[in-house]
Write a protein that holds these residues in place. Structure first.
Motif, short mmCIF file in Angstrom:
data_model
loop_
_atom_site.label_atom_id
_atom_site.label_comp_id
_atom_site.label_asym_id
_atom_site.label_seq_id
_atom_site.Cartn_x
_atom_site.Cartn_y
_atom_site.Cartn_z
N ALA A 350 25.29 1.18 -12.47
CA ALA A 350 26.27 0.22 -12.97
C ALA A 350 25.69 -0.65 -14.08
CB ALA A 350 26.77 -0.68 -11.83
N LEU A 351 24.35 -0.68 -14.22
CA LEU A 351 23.71 -1.51 -15.24
C LEU A 351 23.36 -0.72 -16.50
CD1 LEU A 351 21.28 -3.61 -12.99
CD2 LEU A 351 23.64 -4.11 -13.67
N ILE A 352 23.82 0.53 -16.59
CA ILE A 352 23.52 1.34 -17.77
C ILE A 352 24.00 0.69 -19.07
CG2 ILE A 352 24.09 3.53 -18.93
CD1 ILE A 352 23.89 4.91 -16.23
N PRO A 395 24.02 0.14 -7.16
CA PRO A 395 24.56 0.18 -8.54
C PRO A 395 24.18 -1.02 -9.39
CG PRO A 395 26.22 0.87 -6.97
CD PRO A 395 25.06 0.40 -6.15
N ASN A 396 24.16 -2.24 -8.81
CA ASN A 396 23.88 -3.45 -9.58
C ASN A 396 22.44 -3.94 -9.42
OD1 ASN A 396 26.55 -3.86 -10.63
ND2 ASN A 396 27.16 -4.43 -8.55
N GLU A 406 6.09 -2.46 -6.82
CA GLU A 406 7.22 -3.33 -7.12
C GLU A 406 6.78 -4.80 -7.08
OE1 GLU A 406 11.49 -4.61 -5.15
OE2 GLU A 406 10.75 -2.55 -4.88
N VAL A 407 7.04 -5.54 -8.16
CA VAL A 407 6.65 -6.95 -8.25
C VAL A 407 7.86 -7.87 -8.34
CG1 VAL A 407 4.40 -6.46 -9.27
CG2 VAL A 407 6.39 -6.75 -10.76
N ALA A 408 9.02 -7.32 -8.63
CA ALA A 408 10.22 -8.17 -8.74
C ALA A 408 11.45 -7.28 -8.62
CB ALA A 408 10.24 -8.93 -10.06
N SER A 409 12.53 -7.88 -8.16
CA SER A 409 13.80 -7.17 -8.06
C SER A 409 14.93 -8.17 -8.11
CB SER A 409 13.87 -6.34 -6.77
OG SER A 409 13.80 -7.19 -5.63
#
Length: 677
Positions: A350-352, A395-396, A406-409
């Motif tokens: 969804a962020l494309i 999606p988002n 992984e350091v952030a999300s």
């Protein structure tokens, strides 16, 4: 050992044998034909290579073929002078050229030698010398260009490594060709000398020892000498020509035949001009039939080429499909799977639109600006951020990974704005509750209809691309110390060396290795101290690295040398600084519990005292947070790094400075004291 490897070894041994052991005429004939065949193969390979490095063995091959040819010359000379015979090949070549007139044949042979020596060999030698010199002179510029492309993110680290290796290989190749061309020149000179020896001593041996008449001796030894010279000079001429082809060609996408025909016939209209010129020559006493025929051929060629150019090229779909199919069936390169991108940004489908420029996405441009911003602020070149979609994410959802971890999300709503209220108690705006990802502040996702209302109410309203780019920027700032390794440090050192070579030489590789410098830079970045002022950092390392190689102490010395930078970073414009001070009692207790070992110094404080210090400091930090002030602890230089180590696990956001890291004109205001019972 493979058969091909064994054949090369046996060939080298055979050359040594030829110089010592007499060979029969039939074997000489076989070896002479082999020599001619090898020379033909070499010139054909040189014409079909697209890059000089594809024939990198050529300089060594020149040496081996030259020795082989000289060995044949020695063997044939021995047979000519001792037996008056050198095999059927030599006799046939000599009889064919000389015919009925030995003098004419000898003149033809001399002309061939002159062409090889004065034209081809001389020219190849000069071109090799110039190419070697220019290649070596251009190396620094090429290396800088590769480093610039790497720092700009245009190429990966692996591509940069391959380009550096190619530049070094090209320089080595041209240097070897410069030396190998001397072998070709020496071979031509040796060929002339051997011919003179064969003729002079052949006449003497024929007349004195073999009781030949002068005419018989001149016919016999002139025929054999010219034949021997031809079977030597023809391969030598081919090798010289191959040398000239290799050193005069630049890297291209095609072989010599494709380049010559493609470039020579690129402008078909010029063939009509050439045809007209040849036709006009036929009006002179020159043969009219021949000139007209040649002009017609040129004109016809020009017409066909023009017609060929006018036809639009249709892509061969079947061939492309076959290439794609073969690529899919090719064996997988498992080694490539081991590589890991330093920084990865993954997002749901969804962020494309954030990334797709056709849909108005500008995230790629924002990432470029982030790398430039961090280079200015922190003095570190952030690696290229690999951006890709990941269907396994929501999606988002998006996440940022550094070196595979992984350091952030976070989550984004594309058709919304992020609104942050100045007063959480009076937050009456409608929206979806969330937290601002970069700083963890309470916020709401609001629709575009509520944007104007939120701004009028004093909310800070941020669009989605700005939210994610701010989050990436802050995370990369916090993780900058993990991104600078030995390779990145080496690049910074090389860049500094261009302007300060003496300074760099005084610091590394002695007394500090690249790894030691990397540790100092990483410790500075971990506490958000910019390393852009590398000259000052290296001046300090040069002063104190002779006394200690403890990177912790060296970092403290560097911080003190950067006092003007640190003061500007934390003090207000009017040179005021609100701090939490450490009481003398606490400083004394910390100083008394510093343990010195051969592996470095560390703080050995009892758990109760540690807990008491951390708890007291936490209370003071909470008070400053209510006043929206940054928590800064000020202490003496001797214990600064130990205080930072003590509180780093519990209060990592707290800044710890020493008195020596502040400029004398700073007005320090103590707003709290850390004390213990």
């Amino acid at each position: 050992m493979k058969a091909r490897d064994l054949s090369v070894l046996l060939g080298v041994i055979l050359i040594i044998v030829m110089l010592v052991v007499p060979l029969p005429g039939w074997l000489l004939s076989v070896l002479i034909l082999c020599n001619i065949s090898l020379a033909l193969i070499v010139i054909l390979v040189s014409m079909n290579t697209q890059d000089t490095l594809q024939f990198s063995v050529f300089p060594t091959l020149i040496l081996l073929l030259t020795l082989f040819r000289l060995g044949l010359n020695v063997s044939t000379t021995r047979s000519i002078l001792s037996e008056g015979d050198a095999g059927g090949v030599v006799d046939t070549f000599g009889s064919f050229v000389i015919g009925d007139n030995p003098l004419v044949g000898f003149v033809v042979f001399i002309i061939l030698v002159i062409i090889n020596f004065l034209v081809i060999t001389k020219g190849s030698e000069r071109v090799s010398e110039v190419a070697a010199r220019f290649s070596l002179d251009a190396m620094p510029g090429k290396q800088m260009s590769i480093d610039a492309d790497l720092n700009a993110g245009l190429i990966s680290e692996q591509q940069a490594k391959e380009r550096r290796e190619k530049v070094e290989a090209e320089a080595d190749f041209h240097g070897s060709m410069d030396g190998a061309s001397k072998f070709v020149k020496g071979d031509a000179i040796a060929g002339i000398i051997i011919v003179l020896i064969n003729i002079i001593f052949g006449l003497i041996i024929g007349i004195v020892q073999m009781d030949m008449s002068f005419q018989e001796a001149i016919n016999t030894f002139m025929r054999l000498t010219v034949g021997d010279g031809l079977v030597s000079q023809i391969p030598a001429l081919l090798i010289s020509t191959a040398t000239g082809i290799v050193v005069t060609r630049a890297s291209s996408d095609g072989n010599l035949g494709t380049e010559v025909t493609g470039q020579l016939l690129r402008y078909p209209k010029l063939l009509f001009i050439a045809a007209g010129t040849i036709f006009l020559l036929g009006l002179t006493p020159i043969n009219f039939f021949l000139t007209t025929l040649l002009a017609a051929l040129l004109a016809l060629s020009g017409y066909l080429l023009l017609k060929q150019q006018s036809v639009s090229e249709v892509p061969d779909t079947e061939e492309e499909e076959q290439q794609e199919s073969s690529a899919m069936k090719a064996p997988e390169n498992v080694v490539s799977l081991l590589s890991m991108d330093p920084i990865e940004f993954e997002f749901g489908y969804a962020l494309i639109p954030l990334v797709d420029a056709n849909q108005g996405g500008d995230l790629l441009d924002r990432v470029i600006m982030i790398r430039r911003q961090l280079a200015i602020e922190l003095g570190i070149v952030i690696p290229v951020v690999r951006i890709r979609d990941n269907i396994q994410l929501n999606p988002n959802e998006y996440r940022l990974k550094i070196k595979g971890n992984e350091v952030a999300s976070g989550e984004l709503l594309l058709d919304h704005y992020l609104a942050m209220t100045p007063d959480p108690d009076e937050d009456l705006l409608e929206g979806i509750e969330t937290k601002e990802p970069a700083f963890g502040l309470p916020a709401k996702w609001i629709s575009e209809e509520n944007k104007d209302e939120a701004e009028l109410s004093g909310y800070t309203v941020v669009d989605t691309p700005s939210v994610v780019s701010t989050h990436i920027t802050e995370v990369l700032k916090r993780q900058a110390h993990t991104l600078i390794g030995r390779q990145e440090t080496k690049q910074l050192v090389d860049h500094l060396k261009e302007s300060y070579p003496i300074l760099v030489e005084e610091v590394t590789p002695e007394p500090l290795a690249i790894g030691d410098i990397q540790k100092v830079l990483a410790k500075l970045l971990k506490e958000n101290i910019s390393i852009r002022n590398l000259p000052v950092i290296f001046e300090t390392l040069a002063d104190f690295s002779r006394m200690t190689n403890d990177t912790e102490l060296l970092t403290e010395y560097v911080r003190q040398a950067l006092s003007a930078q640190i003061t500007k970073q934390y003090a207000s414009n009017d040179k005021e600084l609100k701090v939490i001070t450490i009481s003398g009692k606490v400083e004394k207790r910390v100083a008394e519990n510093i343990q010195q070992t051969e592996h470095g110094n560390y703080l050995s404080l009892d758990p109760e005292s540690q807990q008491e210090i951390v708890t007291t400091l936490h209370d003071e930090v909470e008070k400053l947070a209510l006043q929206e002030e940054t928590a800064i602890v000020l202490c003496s230089p001797a214990i600064r790094m130990y205080v930072k180590q003590l509180i780093d696990r519990f209060l990592p956001q707290v800044i710890v400075l020493s008195y020596n890291e502040l400029e004398p004109d700073v007005q320090v205001q103590s707003v709290g004291v850390v004390n213990v019972a």
